[in-house]
Design a protein around this motif. Structure first.
Motif, short mmCIF file in Angstrom:
data_model
loop_
_atom_site.label_atom_id
_atom_site.label_comp_id
_atom_site.label_asym_id
_atom_site.label_seq_id
_atom_site.Cartn_x
_atom_site.Cartn_y
_atom_site.Cartn_z
N ARG A 117 -3.80 4.69 -8.72
CA ARG A 117 -2.36 4.44 -8.54
C ARG A 117 -1.56 4.85 -9.77
O ARG A 117 -0.45 4.37 -9.98
CB ARG A 117 -2.14 2.94 -8.26
CG ARG A 117 -2.55 2.52 -6.86
CD ARG A 117 -2.51 1.02 -6.70
NE ARG A 117 -3.63 0.41 -7.41
CZ ARG A 117 -3.96 -0.87 -7.30
NH1 ARG A 117 -3.24 -1.69 -6.54
NH2 ARG A 117 -5.01 -1.36 -7.96
N PHE A 120 2.28 5.57 -9.91
CA PHE A 120 3.28 4.52 -10.14
C PHE A 120 3.66 4.42 -11.62
O PHE A 120 4.82 4.25 -11.96
CB PHE A 120 2.74 3.16 -9.67
CG PHE A 120 3.06 2.83 -8.23
CD1 PHE A 120 3.56 3.79 -7.36
CD2 PHE A 120 2.87 1.54 -7.75
CE1 PHE A 120 3.86 3.48 -6.02
CE2 PHE A 120 3.17 1.21 -6.42
CZ PHE A 120 3.66 2.18 -5.56
N ASP A 121 2.65 4.54 -12.49
CA ASP A 121 2.94 4.50 -13.93
C ASP A 121 3.85 5.67 -14.31
O ASP A 121 4.75 5.53 -15.13
CB ASP A 121 1.64 4.58 -14.75
CG ASP A 121 0.81 3.31 -14.63
OD1 ASP A 121 1.41 2.23 -14.45
OD2 ASP A 121 -0.43 3.39 -14.72
N ARG A 122 3.57 6.82 -13.72
CA ARG A 122 4.37 8.00 -14.09
C ARG A 122 5.80 7.88 -13.57
O ARG A 122 6.74 8.37 -14.19
CB ARG A 122 3.68 9.28 -13.58
CG ARG A 122 2.39 9.60 -14.34
CD ARG A 122 1.82 10.95 -13.98
NE ARG A 122 1.30 11.01 -12.62
CZ ARG A 122 0.06 10.65 -12.26
NH1 ARG A 122 -0.79 10.20 -13.16
NH2 ARG A 122 -0.32 10.73 -11.00
N ILE A 124 7.43 5.00 -13.41
CA ILE A 124 8.09 4.13 -14.39
C ILE A 124 8.36 4.92 -15.68
O ILE A 124 9.45 4.83 -16.26
CB ILE A 124 7.22 2.87 -14.69
CG1 ILE A 124 7.08 2.00 -13.44
CG2 ILE A 124 7.80 2.07 -15.85
CD1 ILE A 124 8.35 1.36 -12.93
N ALA A 125 7.38 5.73 -16.09
CA ALA A 125 7.56 6.51 -17.33
C ALA A 125 8.76 7.45 -17.22
O ALA A 125 9.40 7.77 -18.22
CB ALA A 125 6.29 7.30 -17.64
N ALA A 126 9.08 7.86 -15.99
CA ALA A 126 10.19 8.79 -15.80
C ALA A 126 11.55 8.13 -16.05
O ALA A 126 12.55 8.83 -16.20
CB ALA A 126 10.14 9.38 -14.40
N GLY A 128 11.94 4.06 -15.61
CA GLY A 128 12.02 2.65 -15.20
C GLY A 128 12.10 1.69 -16.37
O GLY A 128 11.26 0.79 -16.49
N ILE A 160 4.92 -6.47 -7.96
CA ILE A 160 3.68 -6.47 -8.75
C ILE A 160 3.04 -5.08 -8.79
O ILE A 160 1.94 -4.92 -9.32
CB ILE A 160 2.68 -7.53 -8.23
CG1 ILE A 160 2.33 -7.29 -6.76
CG2 ILE A 160 3.22 -8.94 -8.44
CD1 ILE A 160 1.21 -8.20 -6.24
N GLY A 161 3.70 -4.10 -8.22
CA GLY A 161 3.20 -2.73 -8.32
C GLY A 161 1.85 -2.51 -7.67
O GLY A 161 1.05 -1.70 -8.14
N CYS A 162 1.58 -3.22 -6.57
CA CYS A 162 0.25 -3.11 -5.96
C CYS A 162 0.13 -1.85 -5.11
O CYS A 162 -0.95 -1.31 -4.92
CB CYS A 162 -0.06 -4.34 -5.13
SG CYS A 162 1.04 -4.58 -3.71
N LYS A 181 12.59 -1.75 -8.99
CA LYS A 181 12.88 -1.57 -10.43
C LYS A 181 14.30 -1.05 -10.62
O LYS A 181 15.04 -1.52 -11.49
CB LYS A 181 11.85 -0.59 -11.03
CG LYS A 181 11.89 -0.43 -12.53
CD LYS A 181 11.90 -1.75 -13.29
CE LYS A 181 10.62 -2.54 -13.17
NZ LYS A 181 10.74 -3.91 -13.74
#
Lengths: 248, 637
Positions: A117, A120-122, A124-126, A128, A160-162, A181
């Motif tokens: 997953r 999802f981190d990427r 947020i990195a963009a 968030g 919770i980003g599941c 977010k």
């Protein structure tokens, strides 16, 4: 109680997967769903067979790690519940239960029931976040925020980003995740400065990751363990339109 | 080895400010030439990695989870303390400092605690600026509540999800640095060894948990923020993947381990329902404000609670502690529950639970008020136990919750291995023998946002650090060491499940090194643990291969380390022949049965030096000096 399990086994990202039959006997109704799988795994381990790989961590419904599709429903039959909080008393003796991983192009299977997953981190990195370095913050009470706004932001911030929203969506859309977010930060005064940049870059990143678009079916909301409503998506769409128009 | 805590000179309130000025700085243009490894992405690790990235260092961040956002800080419910005094109720930095030293039962280091109280106010500002949605009052200002028996309202919170919101704030800052390319993120990596070159920490060996590859990373300094060791008890409120491995392997490379016997037990958890249980769920302590704790007077009474008449119930906390009643501190409540169960008066199927009864509160203030106050907790309880707590008393039992002990660090958060810094729950420094509620989040973020960015700069600027790459022999030696251990685990091919052995270890720890410890129980544990360890290495079954995703192998490695670490915990508990905070030695109690400290002989930090598995470690003592807060005896009668 005894259950017949059909579990997705897949040796690696590039291997073909298939459903394999297992029997879980002596299941206690007090067990959580993951504890039932622990017991199946312990028996496999003792026999020297490879255990069924699945993700979990906090086991109290907050870390967002666990990610199983049970009988076609991400996180299983209970509303507003992660798999780790689902209990076996929800199932009947002799029932057949199918367990699969999240399925989406942007969430490739790594092994058995575990998916990647990191998309999802990427996202947020963009964008968030609020771009503040540590050190220069003003006093916390210098920015009064009305209770209603703070509460609404908190409602969205609960995500919770599941990834269940993606798994439930026929388009594998990440809109509910992103919009939670985006809404949180669009509501709060701290998020205003980057409001337009944020929505544009996060959506751009989601497209690049291969998540689909939203067609308003509401499946995401139905499976969200934190019951985050799709009104967040409406807010995100407004933000997006405003940002696109402002950019022109 | 003499332990130098490097406490700055000067009056308590000026130590940190003076030290900040005295420390050397790294020129902004030079920061990117330094590489710093940060292991763990909980509050301490994520805030450290993000802040160091913001400063311009080249940061490598590692976590075992699939995403840095999942670290176990996320599960903290209650809140975060800060000495803001927004409520005008008499709080101050000094009061928070005082409460923390006293609450730690005078086994923490004053200077560290004072700094913690000082920076606590900056943490709130930073988190607000990040967009953390703290609870607000109608006027728009931040709301506070009193927590854990504190006499002032200094706890900031975001519903029951404070840890989650603070962690997401730190995670977002971290991801921003990943985007800026100052931090490189390595998820699903487990640190399995620390690499020392010329006696300094210069890198780590990790296993890529997806491909199974053993990877080497070099750096100028290493920060461990890998959390506590509560799962040595098997059942705890920690996440199932929380472990001691990174800290333990650093210990084996020379970092001293301090006060491992200081573990905290939370009194209001949902009890164990069977052998299958994988973790314990905590319910907020606030329940004790309205619930009454009791067990049947008669041993082995199996009647259901409503059939037990009032006169046959023992409200033991109210009976023994008339002034505090059900609100005695965590450790006292926990120990008494254990005692009742040891007497054979425990309730529920397992006999390992006591009742927490809301019947009288419902009669007094009505079900609606109770629902408003505790609705979500009642719901959670019902979900897990399938019992309605409005009708039937809750069953509760204590569980391991937090560990105050950890790797020894000096005032700069550096361990006894130069260059190895330890942050958050993984270090020992701030909570002494007992942590106060809402202080774990505070410490994690204090270390990461406000302490390490200063102190690591001083280390880098004042230490000669010749360039080291992963081609250095030390990396090869460490990687071979890791590979050998993995091969050894896979080669046992026995018949016992890993979980089964972990559960057995947990039982030894809980029974003999748990809430009440004796010379006898600890000696017994010290003979049982090595036996179990031997059994593990002869009869464990670790299926699968080393070169792909193998959760059995990951788990076996962590349990193997626990089987070594547990012995140190028990030994530390045996050698500390006093009771303090969460460490209760039955031999050392007041006539009323309260914990009795022995300041004359035990006012020190016990820091243990590894000498080999099965060999007695060497004890080093850091004497604790209390200039400000003078030790007194606690009483709750």
């Amino acid at each position: 109680m005894r259950l017949n399990l059909k579990i997705w086994r897949q040796a690696g990202p590039n291997a073909a997967g298939r459903l394999v039959d297992y029997v879980a006997d002596s299941v206690s109704t007090d067990m959580s769903f993951l504890e039932m799988l622990d017991v199946v795994n312990e028996d496999l381990t003792k026999k020297g067979e490879e255990s069924i790989a699945f993700d979990s961590d906090c086991r109290e419904g907050i870390c967002g790690t666990c990610s199983l599709v049970i009988n076609g429903i991400p996180h299983g039959p209970d509303r507003g519940t992660t798999v780790c909080q689902l209990h076996m008393r929800r199932f009947k003796d002799g029932e057949t239960v199918t367990i699969e991983p999240w399925r989406a192009r942007a969430f490739p299977v790594l092994k058995d029931l575990i998916v990647d997953r990191s998309a999802f981190d990427r996202i947020i990195a963009a964008g968030g976040y609020v771009s503040v370095n540590c050190g220069g913050a003003q006093d916390g009470n210098a920015i009064p925020i009305s209770k209603d706004i703070a509460d609404a932001a908190m409602d969205s911030a609960q995500c919770i980003g599941c990834g269940a929203c993606v798994a439930a969506c026929k388009n594998a859309s990440a809109h509910l995740f992103m919009s939670a977010k985006i809404s949180q930060l669009a509501l709060l005064p701290q998020g205003q400065v980057e409001r337009q940049r944020r929505v544009l870059s996060m959506i751009e990143q989601a497209d690049a990751e291969g998540f689909g678009s939203c067609s308003n079916e509401g499946e995401c909301e139905a499976v969200c363990p934190k019951e985050i409503p799709i009104s967040n998506i409406a807010l995100m769409t407004r933000e997006y339109v405003k940002a696109v128009l402002a950019a022109k | 080895m003499t332990l130098d805590a490097k406490i700055p000179a000067g009056p308590m309130a000026e130590k940190w400010d003076r030290h900040k000025f005295d420390m050397k700085l790294v020129n902004p243009a030079n920061k990117r030439k330094f590489t710093i490894i940060v292991v763990g992405t909980g509050l301490a690790g994520a805030s450290a990695a993000a802040s160091l990235g913001e400063l311009g260092y080249n940061v490598l961040s590692f976590c075992i989870q699939d995403s840095p956002r999942r670290a176990h800080s996320i599960a903290a419910q209650g809140g975060i303390n800060a000495a803001k005094n927004y409520q005008n109720d008499g709080d101050s930095i000094y009061r928070l400092f005082y409460d923390t030293v006293k609450g730690g039962d005078y086994r923490s280091r004053e200077a560290n605690v004072h700094r913690l109280a000082q920076v606590s106010v900056n943490i709130i500002d930073q988190c607000v600026a990040q967009g953390v949605p703290f609870a607000r009052e109608y006027g728009g200002l931040l709301d506070n509540r009193s927590f854990g028996g504190a006499q002032v309202s200094r706890t900031f919170y975001a519903r029951g999800q404070t840890g989650q919101q603070l962690l997401l704030g730190a995670y977002q800052s971290l991801m921003r640095q990943v985007h800026e390319k100052s931090v490189k993120m390595f998820a699903r990596r487990e640190m399995l060894d620390l690499v020392l070159v010329d006696g300094k920490a210069r890198g780590i060996i990790v296993r890529n948990l997806v491909t199974g590859e053993i990877e080497k990373y070099a750096a100028d300094a290493v920060c461990l923020a890998t959390g506590g060791y509560g799962t040595v008890y098997y059942l705890s409120t920690n996440a199932v993947n929380s472990n001691v491995t990174a800290a333990w392997r650093a210990h084996k490379r020379g970092a001293l381990f301090a006060n491992p016997c200081f573990t905290q037990i939370h009194p209001t958890c949902i009890p164990v329902s069977g052998d299958h249980q994988s973790k314990l769920t905590l319910m907020s302590e606030s329940l004790r404000n309205d619930g009454r704790v009791w067990v049947p007077k008669k041993q082995g009474d199996t009647r259901s609670p409503e059939q037990i008449p009032e006169e046959e119930r023992d409200y033991y906390l109210e009976r023994k502690y008339p002034s505090f009643g059900n609100l005695v501190p965590r450790d006292v409540a926990s120990r008494n529950a254990k005692q009742a169960c040891d007497d054979g008066r425990g309730v529920g199927e397992s006999g390992l639970a006591v009742y927490l009864d809301f019947k009288d509160a419902i009669k007094r203030i009505g079900q609606d008020v109770i629902k408003e106050k505790y609705g979500n907790l009642f719901q959670m309880y019902e979900k897990i136990t399938d019992e309605n707590p409005y009708e039937k008393p809750m069953r509760i039992y204590p569980a391991i919750h937090y560990t105050m002990g950890g790797l020894w660090v000096d005032y700069n958060l550096m361990s006894t291995v130069p260059g190895l810094h330890v942050l958050g729950e993984a270090n020992f420094s701030d909570h002494g023998a007992n942590r106060l509620g809402a202080s774990a989040l505070m410490q994690g973020l204090a270390d990461g946002y406000f302490v390490i960015p200063y102190t690591i700069g001083h280390y880098l600027a004042s230490t000669p650090l010749p360039k080291v790459t992963t081609d250095h022999d030390a990396f090869k030696e460490a990687a071979d060491n890791v590979q050998q251990r993995i091969n050894a685990l896979l080669a046992v091919k026995g018949g016992r499940g890993i979980r089964e052995i972990h559960r057995e270890l947990g039982r030894i720890m809980w029974d003999d090194v748990g809430m009440a410890r004796t010379e006898e129980s600890l000696t017994r544990a010290l003979s049982r643990i090595p036996k179990l360890r031997e059994e593990f290495w002869h009869d464990v079954s670790v299926p699968g291969s080393p070169d792909n995703l193998n959760q059995s192998l990951e788990y076996a490695g962590r349990v193997a380390d626990y089987l070594e670490f547990a012995e140190l915990l028990a030994l530390d508990a045996l050698e500390r022949r006093e009771s303090c905070g969460g460490h209760f030695r039955e031999e050392s109690q007041t006539p009323e049965g309260e914990a009795l400290r022995d300041d004359e002989h035990y006012s020190y930090v016990a820091a243990w030096e590894f000498q080999g598995v099965g060999t007695r470690p060497t004890l080093h003592k850091e004497a604790l000096v209390f200039d400000e807060v003078h030790p007194t005896q606690r009483s709750y009668k």
